[in-house]
Design a protein around this motif. Structure first.
Motif, PDB file in Angstrom:
ATOM      1  N   TYR A 103      13.785 -20.442  67.410  1.00  0.00           N
ATOM      2  CA  TYR A 103      12.533 -20.366  66.650  1.00  0.00           C
ATOM      3  C   TYR A 103      11.563 -19.389  67.308  1.00  0.00           C
ATOM      4  O   TYR A 103      11.003 -18.515  66.646  1.00  0.00           O
ATOM      5  CB  TYR A 103      11.867 -21.740  66.508  1.00  0.00           C
ATOM      6  CG  TYR A 103      10.515 -21.634  65.843  1.00  0.00           C
ATOM      7  CD1 TYR A 103      10.409 -21.270  64.501  1.00  0.00           C
ATOM      8  CD2 TYR A 103       9.344 -21.849  66.547  1.00  0.00           C
ATOM      9  CE1 TYR A 103       9.166 -21.134  63.884  1.00  0.00           C
ATOM     10  CE2 TYR A 103       8.100 -21.714  65.934  1.00  0.00           C
ATOM     11  CZ  TYR A 103       8.016 -21.355  64.605  1.00  0.00           C
ATOM     12  OH  TYR A 103       6.794 -21.214  64.001  1.00  0.00           O
TER      13      TYR A 103
ATOM     14  N   ARG B 259      10.730 -15.947  65.390  1.00  0.00           N
ATOM     15  CA  ARG B 259       9.347 -15.838  64.898  1.00  0.00           C
ATOM     16  C   ARG B 259       8.639 -14.635  65.509  1.00  0.00           C
ATOM     17  O   ARG B 259       7.932 -13.907  64.832  1.00  0.00           O
ATOM     18  CB  ARG B 259       8.562 -17.099  65.232  1.00  0.00           C
ATOM     19  CG  ARG B 259       7.065 -16.896  64.987  1.00  0.00           C
ATOM     20  CD  ARG B 259       6.493 -17.919  64.151  1.00  0.00           C
ATOM     21  NE  ARG B 259       5.257 -17.764  63.481  1.00  0.00           N
ATOM     22  CZ  ARG B 259       4.385 -16.790  63.467  1.00  0.00           C
ATOM     23  NH1 ARG B 259       4.564 -15.711  64.138  1.00  0.00           N
ATOM     24  NH2 ARG B 259       3.290 -16.858  62.758  1.00  0.00           N
TER      25      ARG B 259
ATOM     26  N   ARG C 275       9.233 -10.939  62.716  1.00  0.00           N
ATOM     27  CA  ARG C 275       7.801 -10.910  63.007  1.00  0.00           C
ATOM     28  C   ARG C 275       6.964 -10.239  61.931  1.00  0.00           C
ATOM     29  O   ARG C 275       5.776 -10.480  61.837  1.00  0.00           O
ATOM     30  CB  ARG C 275       7.528 -10.276  64.367  1.00  0.00           C
ATOM     31  CG  ARG C 275       7.792  -8.808  64.435  1.00  0.00           C
ATOM     32  CD  ARG C 275       7.577  -8.312  65.866  1.00  0.00           C
ATOM     33  NE  ARG C 275       7.638  -6.871  65.886  1.00  0.00           N
ATOM     34  CZ  ARG C 275       6.605  -6.084  65.667  1.00  0.00           C
ATOM     35  NH1 ARG C 275       5.431  -6.586  65.443  1.00  0.00           N
ATOM     36  NH2 ARG C 275       6.752  -4.782  65.684  1.00  0.00           N
TER      37      ARG C 275
ATOM     38  N   GLY D  84       6.982 -13.652  56.782  1.00  0.00           N
ATOM     39  CA  GLY D  84       6.312 -14.942  56.920  1.00  0.00           C
ATOM     40  C   GLY D  84       4.843 -14.828  56.606  1.00  0.00           C
ATOM     41  O   GLY D  84       4.449 -14.085  55.728  1.00  0.00           O
TER      42      GLY D  84
ATOM     43  N   ARG E  36       1.368 -21.845  60.788  1.00  0.00           N
ATOM     44  CA  ARG E  36       2.396 -22.010  61.820  1.00  0.00           C
ATOM     45  C   ARG E  36       3.119 -23.351  61.704  1.00  0.00           C
ATOM     46  O   ARG E  36       4.337 -23.408  61.814  1.00  0.00           O
ATOM     47  CB  ARG E  36       1.763 -21.841  63.203  1.00  0.00           C
ATOM     48  CG  ARG E  36       2.693 -21.949  64.380  1.00  0.00           C
ATOM     49  CD  ARG E  36       3.508 -20.713  64.662  1.00  0.00           C
ATOM     50  NE  ARG E  36       2.708 -19.546  64.854  1.00  0.00           N
ATOM     51  CZ  ARG E  36       2.766 -18.752  65.897  1.00  0.00           C
ATOM     52  NH1 ARG E  36       3.577 -18.993  66.876  1.00  0.00           N
ATOM     53  NH2 ARG E  36       2.013 -17.689  65.956  1.00  0.00           N
TER      54      ARG E  36
ATOM     55  N   GLU F 110       5.500 -23.260  58.681  1.00  0.00           N
ATOM     56  CA  GLU F 110       6.614 -22.377  58.984  1.00  0.00           C
ATOM     57  C   GLU F 110       7.583 -23.057  59.952  1.00  0.00           C
ATOM     58  O   GLU F 110       8.800 -23.032  59.742  1.00  0.00           O
ATOM     59  CB  GLU F 110       6.083 -21.082  59.585  1.00  0.00           C
ATOM     60  CG  GLU F 110       7.133 -20.060  59.919  1.00  0.00           C
ATOM     61  CD  GLU F 110       6.483 -18.820  60.489  1.00  0.00           C
ATOM     62  OE1 GLU F 110       6.190 -17.898  59.715  1.00  0.00           O
ATOM     63  OE2 GLU F 110       6.244 -18.794  61.719  1.00  0.00           O
TER      64      GLU F 110
ATOM     65  N   PHE G  89      10.718 -17.267  56.425  1.00  0.00           N
ATOM     66  CA  PHE G  89      10.030 -15.995  56.625  1.00  0.00           C
ATOM     67  C   PHE G  89      10.217 -15.101  55.392  1.00  0.00           C
ATOM     68  O   PHE G  89      10.778 -14.010  55.486  1.00  0.00           O
ATOM     69  CB  PHE G  89      10.588 -15.280  57.864  1.00  0.00           C
ATOM     70  CG  PHE G  89      10.589 -16.092  59.121  1.00  0.00           C
ATOM     71  CD1 PHE G  89       9.401 -16.419  59.759  1.00  0.00           C
ATOM     72  CD2 PHE G  89      11.791 -16.529  59.679  1.00  0.00           C
ATOM     73  CE1 PHE G  89       9.406 -17.171  60.923  1.00  0.00           C
ATOM     74  CE2 PHE G  89      11.802 -17.276  60.846  1.00  0.00           C
ATOM     75  CZ  PHE G  89      10.609 -17.596  61.472  1.00  0.00           C
TER      76      PHE G  89
END
Length: 172
Positions: free
Chosen positions: A68, A72, A77, A80, A84, A87, A154
């Motif tokens: 994760y 992430r 990156r 998404g 937070r 997600e 994402f």
């Protein structure tokens, strides 16, 4: 990674850039493969010797947490953009389903095909465990996770917010 790309000849460089998310996901997968197997074999050959499936489940959970963070902050990156906690919840739901997918081949190997001591030698048991738990199970789970992460955790349409806030889409 930018330095590696500069040294990569065309047309391979273009392919790597085009599939950068998949490449990053694969690198994260390789890292978590090492984490997963290191934890699994440590537990399986010590405190959980009689419970290989439990040891594998614990190893997968540890590797999932590492996954994760790396996915992430690196692989996805520029995608998404959800809150937070939302997600993370989606990530762990998809990963939880992937744990089940990952464990099915090991379970079949051990308890349906009886590829465990005393039915087979210790070497055969360990090779079967590795093939079913670390190769077949992990590959099935990896394909499921990549699809699920891109689709629900994402999604690209939410990534516009992250890209617009100054994130670049270069491979680094």
């Amino acid at each position: 990674m930018e330095t590696v790309l500069k040294r990569t000849p065309e047309p391979l460089r273009s392919v790597l850039i085009k599939h950068r998310e998949l490449l990053k996901f694969a690198i994260v997968g390789g890292t978590t493969f090492v984490v997963d197997n290191g934890v699994w074999y440590f537990l399986k050959l010590s405190v959980l010797e009689s419970k290989p499936t439990t040891a594998k489940a614990i190893a997968i959970i540890v590797a999932t947490i590492v996954s994760y963070i790396l996915n992430r902050e690196w692989s996805f990156r520029t995608r998404g953009g959800r809150e937070r906690h939302h997600e993370a919840a989606l990530f762990f739901v998809i990963s939880g389903i992937a744990v089940v997918v990952n464990l099915i081949p090991l379970y079949v190997s051990r308890y349906v095909l009886d590829l465990e001591v005393p039915h087979v030698t210790r070497l055969v048991q360990e090779v079967a465990d590795f093939a079913s738990g670390s190769i077949i199970g992990m590959l099935l789970a990896m394909f499921f996770r990549f699809w699920g992460f891109k689709k629900w955790v994402f999604p690209d349409e939410l990534g516009e917010r992250r890209r617009d806030s100054g994130d670049v889409t270069r491979l680094h």
